[in-house]
Enzyme design. Structure first.
Site, PDB file in Angstrom:
ATOM      1  N   ARG A  38       3.081  -4.632  16.771  1.00 20.05           N
ATOM      2  CA  ARG A  38       1.673  -4.210  16.613  1.00 20.05           C
ATOM      3  C   ARG A  38       0.752  -5.324  17.130  1.00 20.05           C
ATOM      4  O   ARG A  38      -0.330  -5.059  17.643  1.00 20.05           O
ATOM      5  CB  ARG A  38       1.376  -3.887  15.142  1.00 20.05           C
ATOM      6  N   HIS A  91      -1.841  -8.913   2.030  1.00 17.65           N
ATOM      7  CA  HIS A  91      -1.554  -7.637   2.706  1.00 17.65           C
ATOM      8  C   HIS A  91      -2.717  -7.346   3.671  1.00 17.65           C
ATOM      9  O   HIS A  91      -3.003  -8.148   4.550  1.00 17.65           O
ATOM     10  CB  HIS A  91      -1.329  -6.567   1.630  1.00 17.65           C
ATOM     11  N   ASP A  95      -2.206  -8.397  11.680  1.00 13.62           N
ATOM     12  CA  ASP A  95      -3.554  -8.847  11.323  1.00 13.62           C
ATOM     13  C   ASP A  95      -4.017 -10.050  12.140  1.00 13.62           C
ATOM     14  O   ASP A  95      -5.207 -10.372  12.142  1.00 13.62           O
ATOM     15  CB  ASP A  95      -3.596  -9.195   9.827  1.00 13.62           C
ATOM     16  N   SER A 106       0.829  -1.220   0.000  1.00 16.74           N
ATOM     17  CA  SER A 106       0.000   0.000   0.000  1.00 16.74           C
ATOM     18  C   SER A 106       0.857   1.261   0.000  1.00 16.74           C
ATOM     19  O   SER A 106       0.537   2.238  -0.702  1.00 16.74           O
ATOM     20  CB  SER A 106      -0.957   0.002   1.200  1.00 16.74           C
ATOM     21  N   HIS A 140       5.867 -12.630   7.480  1.00 18.52           N
ATOM     22  CA  HIS A 140       6.075 -11.243   7.037  1.00 18.52           C
ATOM     23  C   HIS A 140       7.263 -11.191   6.086  1.00 18.52           C
ATOM     24  O   HIS A 140       8.208 -11.986   6.223  1.00 18.52           O
ATOM     25  CB  HIS A 140       6.335 -10.320   8.233  1.00 18.52           C
TER      26      HIS A 140
HETATM   27  N1  CMX Z   1       1.335 -19.725   5.956  1.00 20.89           N
HETATM   28  C1  CMX Z   1       1.739 -20.621   5.026  1.00 20.89           C
HETATM   29  N2  CMX Z   1       2.798 -20.426   4.220  1.00 20.89           N
HETATM   30  C2  CMX Z   1       3.497 -19.306   4.401  1.00 20.89           C
HETATM   31  C3  CMX Z   1       3.164 -18.349   5.384  1.00 20.89           C
HETATM   32  C4  CMX Z   1       2.013 -18.586   6.161  1.00 20.89           C
HETATM   33  N3  CMX Z   1       1.586 -17.721   7.069  1.00 20.89           N
HETATM   34  N4  CMX Z   1       4.068 -17.337   5.304  1.00 20.89           N
HETATM   35  C5  CMX Z   1       4.926 -17.645   4.329  1.00 20.89           C
HETATM   36  N5  CMX Z   1       4.584 -18.825   3.779  1.00 20.89           N
HETATM   37  C6  CMX Z   1       5.229 -19.503   2.653  1.00 20.89           C
HETATM   38  C7  CMX Z   1       5.202 -18.616   1.424  1.00 20.89           C
HETATM   39  O1  CMX Z   1       3.931 -18.673   0.767  1.00 20.89           O
HETATM   40  C8  CMX Z   1       6.346 -19.178   0.617  1.00 20.89           C
HETATM   41  O2  CMX Z   1       5.904 -20.365   0.016  1.00 20.89           O
HETATM   42  P1  CMX Z   1       6.428 -20.822  -1.449  1.00 20.89           P
HETATM   43  O3  CMX Z   1       7.931 -20.932  -1.318  1.00 20.89           O
HETATM   44  O4  CMX Z   1       5.747 -22.131  -1.678  1.00 20.89           O
HETATM   45  O5  CMX Z   1       6.023 -19.747  -2.406  1.00 20.89           O
HETATM   46  C9  CMX Z   1       7.358 -19.547   1.706  1.00 20.89           C
HETATM   47  O6  CMX Z   1       6.587 -19.699   2.920  1.00 20.89           O
HETATM   48  C10 CMX Z   1       8.434 -18.497   1.927  1.00 20.89           C
HETATM   49  O7  CMX Z   1       7.793 -17.278   2.160  1.00 20.89           O
HETATM   50  P2  CMX Z   1       8.488 -16.151   3.082  1.00 20.89           P
HETATM   51  O8  CMX Z   1       9.743 -15.730   2.386  1.00 20.89           O
HETATM   52  O9  CMX Z   1       8.570 -16.607   4.476  1.00 20.89           O
HETATM   53  O10 CMX Z   1       7.394 -14.993   3.052  1.00 20.89           O
HETATM   54  P3  CMX Z   1       7.119 -13.900   1.921  1.00 20.89           P
HETATM   55  O11 CMX Z   1       7.991 -12.734   2.175  1.00 20.89           O
HETATM   56  O12 CMX Z   1       7.167 -14.505   0.561  1.00 20.89           O
HETATM   57  O13 CMX Z   1       5.584 -13.538   2.214  1.00 20.89           O
HETATM   58  C11 CMX Z   1       3.698 -12.942   3.481  1.00 20.89           C
HETATM   59  C12 CMX Z   1       5.203 -12.747   3.301  1.00 20.89           C
HETATM   60  C13 CMX Z   1       3.186 -11.968   4.531  1.00 20.89           C
HETATM   61  C14 CMX Z   1       2.990 -12.689   2.148  1.00 20.89           C
HETATM   62  C15 CMX Z   1       3.448 -14.416   3.946  1.00 20.89           C
HETATM   63  O14 CMX Z   1       4.088 -14.629   5.177  1.00 20.89           O
HETATM   64  C16 CMX Z   1       1.965 -14.765   4.049  1.00 20.89           C
HETATM   65  O15 CMX Z   1       1.361 -15.131   3.031  1.00 20.89           O
HETATM   66  N6  CMX Z   1       1.360 -14.657   5.292  1.00 20.89           N
HETATM   67  C17 CMX Z   1      -0.058 -14.893   5.449  1.00 20.89           C
HETATM   68  C18 CMX Z   1      -0.853 -13.670   4.986  1.00 20.89           C
HETATM   69  C19 CMX Z   1      -0.701 -12.494   5.942  1.00 20.89           C
HETATM   70  O16 CMX Z   1      -0.825 -12.622   7.145  1.00 20.89           O
HETATM   71  N7  CMX Z   1      -0.470 -11.296   5.382  1.00 20.89           N
HETATM   72  C20 CMX Z   1      -0.427 -10.059   6.161  1.00 20.89           C
HETATM   73  C21 CMX Z   1       0.975  -9.454   6.279  1.00 20.89           C
HETATM   74  C22 CMX Z   1       0.923  -8.157   7.053  1.00 20.89           C
HETATM   75  C23 CMX Z   1       0.224  -7.093   6.263  1.00 20.89           C
HETATM   76  O17 CMX Z   1       0.739  -6.708   5.191  1.00 20.89           O
HETATM   77  O18 CMX Z   1      -0.841  -6.627   6.657  1.00 20.89           O
END
Ligand code: CMX
Length: 439
Positions: free
Chosen positions: A327, A271, A373, A241, A318
């Site tokens: 937070r 996000h 979140d 964002s 994250h």
């Molecule tokens: N559950 C399951 N799998 C997860 C995970 C979770 N909570 N967090 C990361 N992973 C997975 C990724 O999808 C990725 O999988 P692939 O290799 O198969 O593609 C792997 O673990 C490595 O990811 P990472 O390097 O640890 O995390 P990223 O930087 O790629 O992604 C984020 C960060 C937030 C998108 C991810 O942790 C996620 O999807 N979390 C759940 C959604 C969430 O809570 N989002 C809110 C974030 C805060 C905000 O912006 O408001």
């Protein structure tokens, strides 16, 4: 000019001189190195943006102009009899770089109350949408409809000097922030309360008035809104964002266009929409297990099942953070004071006890800890704001404070159009074997 605007100009002039000197003396200094993997993997760890308002440390979490969340909960001015900081104070800190006095915060509350009028045509645009349109879509469209009010767009069309851009961006920023709670509350009352709208109370602070227009008068909910609006405001510049608002703004799109673009990014489930997804995930678990209070063992099994189905566990992980998000901790502390017996809040705490070990055990998730979140929905539900598809709108109202303060800085510092270079995979395949060279 208002005194906050004068102060901002003074600070911006001084920083402009510092930046010119920094570039003149150290312009060739290398900041990190970009690897081929980073180019493919979402540009993680690539420093390529300047955002003055806040800075994220992967272990410690966010600091706003050097202040952590616990410090801000103590130091920022509060409403009379209130326990949580007023978000006006955080906005002052992000914009000016200094902690505000109580008078500064009261002044901002009054300025935003004065500027908060939303023209009727904006409500007409929202009314033209089917009522079951997602609230984030209604919100983004509401902000787009408001764009007609942009002073920057109007003055730019007349022809203005680049050195005055910041002035009109500042005016739009103040007007937009002032109007957002009214638009958001309108959508809430339209969608969930049969269009029974509540008029603003100009005597209240920005977040207090928002709570009032949503239809909540509980003092605990006022406190929650003030905390919520403060902690969701900013998370440095690379998140979707903030980056989107900055990027679109770099084309000299006005704050309404830029912020609406940022909102559309916030509406994604990885996000800001994660706050909605967390509650849906917990409710699905409760339904499947036929209990309001699943045990830690049951939660652990459900997490494993979610992972086995190839889904994410929402609220965990994250892109930058590597420890529990402060937070999350601030909301947990709030819960311990205000609603420690709430079964949903307790379930959030039980998930926190079991999820990190399981996520870490996958060996691929870099951050097994909860983000902002993971907690917010349970507190909102406690006070009766039960419609989880509205939660990201609350995040959006708060996020405006950070990304629009940053947009003021972008224009005050005269940042250029953002336009990174992209290449094809074929180009990279040739580059690594020396068949082509970079431009
Ligand atoms: N559950 C399951 N799998 C997860 C995970 C979770 N909570 N967090 C990361 N992973 C997975 C990724 O999808 C990725 O999988 P692939 O290799 O198969 O593609 C792997 O673990 C490595 O990811 P990472 O390097 O640890 O995390 P990223 O930087 O790629 O992604 C984020 C960060 C937030 C998108 C991810 O942790 C996620 O999807 N979390 C759940 C959604 C969430 O809570 N989002 C809110 C974030 C805060 C905000 O912006 O408001």
């Amino acid at each position: 000019m208002g005194y906050i605007k004068d102060l901002f100009k003074e600070k911006a002039d001084a920083l402009n001189v510092d930046i010119k000197n920094l570039i003149a003396q150290h312009g060739d200094f290398k900041v990190g190195e970009i690897t081929l993997a980073q180019v493919y993997q979402g540009m993680r760890g690539m420093t390529g943006l300047i955002t003055e308002t806040s800075l994220l440390d992967s272990n410690e979490g966010i600091r706003f102009r050097g202040y952590s969340i616990p410090e801000l909960r103590e130091k920022l001015p509060k409403a009379e009899g209130g326990t949580e900081p007023l978000p006006e104070g955080l906005f002052h800190l992000m914009l000016i770089g200094e902690l505000p006095s109580q008078e500064d915060v009261d002044h901002l509350s009054a300025v935003w109350a004065r500027r908060s009028h939303v023209p009727n045509y904006v409500f007409d645009v929202i009314e033209s949408l089917p009522v079951n349109t997602h609230p984030m879509t209604q919100f983004s469209i509401g902000v787009m409809a408001l764009q007609r009010e942009s002073i920057f767009a109007r003055e730019y069309a007349k022809g203005i000097s680049k050195k005055n851009h910041w002035d009109y961006i500042y005016e739009d920023t103040m007007n937009l922030i002032a109007r957002l709670p009214r638009v958001a509350a309108y959508i809430y009352r339209r969608k969930y309360k049969n269009g029974d709208h509540i008029q603003p109370n100009g005597m209240l602070d920005w977040a207090g008035n928002f709570a009032h227009m949503l239809g909540f008068e509980d003092k605990g909910f006022f406190a929650l809104m003030r905390l919520y609006m403060t902690i969701h405001a900013d998370h440095e510049g690379g998140n979707v964002s903030a980056h989107t608002t900055h990027l679109v703004g770099s084309a000299l799109s006005d704050p309404y266009l830029s912020f609406a673009a940022g909102l559309n990014g916030l509406a994604g489930p990885l996000h800001g929409l994660a706050n909605q997804e967390v509650i849906r995930w917990i409710e699905e678990m409760q339904q499947e297990l036929q209990t309001q209070s699943p045990s830690k063992e049951q939660i652990a099994e459900y997490i494993k099942k979610t992972l086995a189905e190839g889904k994410v566990v929402p609220g965990y992980g994250h892109a930058v953070l590597r420890k529990t998000d402060p937070r999350f901790t601030a909301q947990m502390e709030f819960g311990k004071t205000h609603c420690p017996e709430d079964p949903l809040v307790q379930t959030v705490w039980n998930i926190y006890e079991v999820a990190p070990a399981i996520l870490e055990g996958t060996g691929k998730i870099k951050n097994p800890w909860p983000n902002v979140d993971a907690h917010s929905g349970a507190l909102l539900k406690h006070y009766g704001l039960v419609e989880e598809d509205f939660y990201t709108v609350l995040f959006g109202v708060s996020r405006a404070l950070g990304v629009l303060a940053s947009l003021c800085w972008d224009r005050a510092l005269g940042f250029p159009l953002e336009r990174p270079k992209s290449v094809t995979t074929e180009f990279l395949q040739k580059l690594v074997v020396g068949e082509v060279v970079e431009d």
